[in-house]
Design an enzyme around this catalytic site. Structure first.
Site, PDB file in Angstrom:
ATOM      1  N   VAL A 159       0.851  -1.183   0.000  1.00  0.00           N
ATOM      2  CA  VAL A 159       0.000   0.000   0.000  1.00  0.00           C
ATOM      3  C   VAL A 159       0.891   1.237   0.000  1.00  0.00           C
ATOM      4  O   VAL A 159       1.837   1.335   0.795  1.00  0.00           O
ATOM      5  CB  VAL A 159      -0.914   0.006   1.242  1.00  0.00           C
ATOM      6  CG1 VAL A 159      -1.605   1.350   1.410  1.00  0.00           C
ATOM      7  CG2 VAL A 159      -1.941  -1.110   1.139  1.00  0.00           C
ATOM      8  N   LYS A 160       0.608   2.181  -0.884  1.00  0.00           N
ATOM      9  CA  LYS A 160       1.391   3.414  -0.935  1.00  0.00           C
ATOM     10  C   LYS A 160       0.751   4.406   0.037  1.00  0.00           C
ATOM     11  O   LYS A 160       0.026   5.326  -0.349  1.00  0.00           O
ATOM     12  CB  LYS A 160       1.427   3.956  -2.360  1.00  0.00           C
ATOM     13  CG  LYS A 160       2.603   4.882  -2.641  1.00  0.00           C
ATOM     14  CD  LYS A 160       2.763   5.107  -4.131  1.00  0.00           C
ATOM     15  CE  LYS A 160       3.853   6.126  -4.437  1.00  0.00           C
ATOM     16  NZ  LYS A 160       5.190   5.643  -4.067  1.00  0.00           N
ATOM     17  N   SER A 161       1.035   4.181   1.299  1.00  0.00           N
ATOM     18  CA  SER A 161       0.415   4.939   2.385  1.00  0.00           C
ATOM     19  C   SER A 161       1.347   6.029   2.882  1.00  0.00           C
ATOM     20  O   SER A 161       2.567   5.837   2.964  1.00  0.00           O
ATOM     21  CB  SER A 161       0.075   3.978   3.533  1.00  0.00           C
ATOM     22  OG  SER A 161      -0.125   4.671   4.738  1.00  0.00           O
TER      23      SER A 161
END
Length: 308
Positions: A159-161
């Protein structure tokens, strides 16, 4: 200004002036990092004027990231795809870095974010080579970080959090303060993971090696491009665990990413990689990549979306 060319920003369905693109200081994202984002580029292209690099794949990943964090985006993929194009056009940008962000706004400041509204913004500006123009040709000096990448089942690495990038900040600041351009994080088992914001490849005995997704790495979109281009060149690509010492022994090492593009690594921990300069395979992959996005070669993979 730092964000050259960014005169209008798309926020929740409207294009607003740069100075008016604001959120409240009690927004949940500021306090808890409750956001997901993408980074992608548009390239000036001799065949189509301007093209956005793998727009659909970046939008898909944005929605997948939001899904994992239980954030319901109130716009469809087609709407956000068009919003990216509209943002480029209104700012008159042919070549740009583009930053879509989905974040939780002001609602409450408990750890549970579900009462906070999900907001969306898209900005674009002129941004050159991420690690420096000279890095693309000469390569960069990096170090193995003292900071370990997140362990499985702690943070979702695919996840590109925004929250994940605190770890990235620590890796990058440590490297820069000690005179290196970038750092490389290891996973909890001591195996090579990725840079602070880049995937990593090694040329090893004529093959191309890269850490597998299970080693807490982001499923990079430029990473996928390099795997395809290497296949065209007849180079075998293996996704496998990579021991730290292989960084020092490899024939070549290089970073990939939407911001970093294809950046060779000339040394790791002051140990020269190969001949201590950008290697021939990295440079040829870089040449082929830039030839497609610039229009010197045809877009045979369908990677570019025209900005019309």
């Amino acid at each position: 200004m730092a964000f050259e060319g960014c005169e209008k920003i798309w926020m929740n369905g409207a294009l607003v002036d740069f100075e008016d693109a604001k959120i409240h200081v009690l927004s949940h994202v500021i306090h808890y990092g409750s956001g997901v984002f993408e980074g992608l580029r548009a390239y000036e292209n001799s065949r189509m004027g301007s093209g956005v690099f793998r727009l659909d794949e970046h939008i898909d990943r944005l929605f997948n990231s939001a899904k994992v964090l239980r954030m319901e985006i109130r716009y469809g993929k087609k709407e956000l795809r068009q919003a990216v194009l509209d943002t480029l056009k209104v700012n008159g940008l042919k070549s740009a870095y583009i930053r879509p962000l989905v974040y939780r706004g002001m609602g409450s400041l408990g750890v549970d974010p579900t009462s906070c509204p999900v907001e969306v913004m898209i900005a674009a500006w002129n941004w050159g080579a991420y690690l420096g123009k000279e890095a693309l040709l000469d390569g960069v000096d990096v170090r193995v970080s003292s900071w370990t990448r997140m362990a499985p089942n702690t943070f979702p690495a695919m996840v590109k959090s925004t929250a994940n990038y605190l770890n990235s900040q620590l890796i990058r600041m440590e490297a820069n303060m000690e005179g290196y351009t970038e750092g490389i994080g290891l996973d909890t088992g001591g195996m090579v993971c990725e840079g602070s914001g880049e995937n990593i490849f090694l040329v090893w005995e004529g093959r191309l090696l890269t850490p597998p997704l299970g080693n807490s790495v982001l499923k990079g979109i430029t990473r996928d491009c390099i795997i395809r281009l290497a296949g065209e060149m007849g180079i075998e690509v293996r996704e496998q665990p990579i021991a730290r010492e292989m960084l020092y022994m490899a024939e070549e090492v290089f970073f990939t990413g939407s911001a970093a593009e294809v950046t060779p690594i000339r040394s790791v921990d002051r140990i020269p990689v190969g001949e201590g300069k950008a290697g021939p395979i990295a440079l040829e992959l870089q040449r082929r990549f830039f030839a497609i996005v610039s229009g010197d070669d045809e877009d045979r993979f369908g990677w570019l979306t025209p900005v019309e």
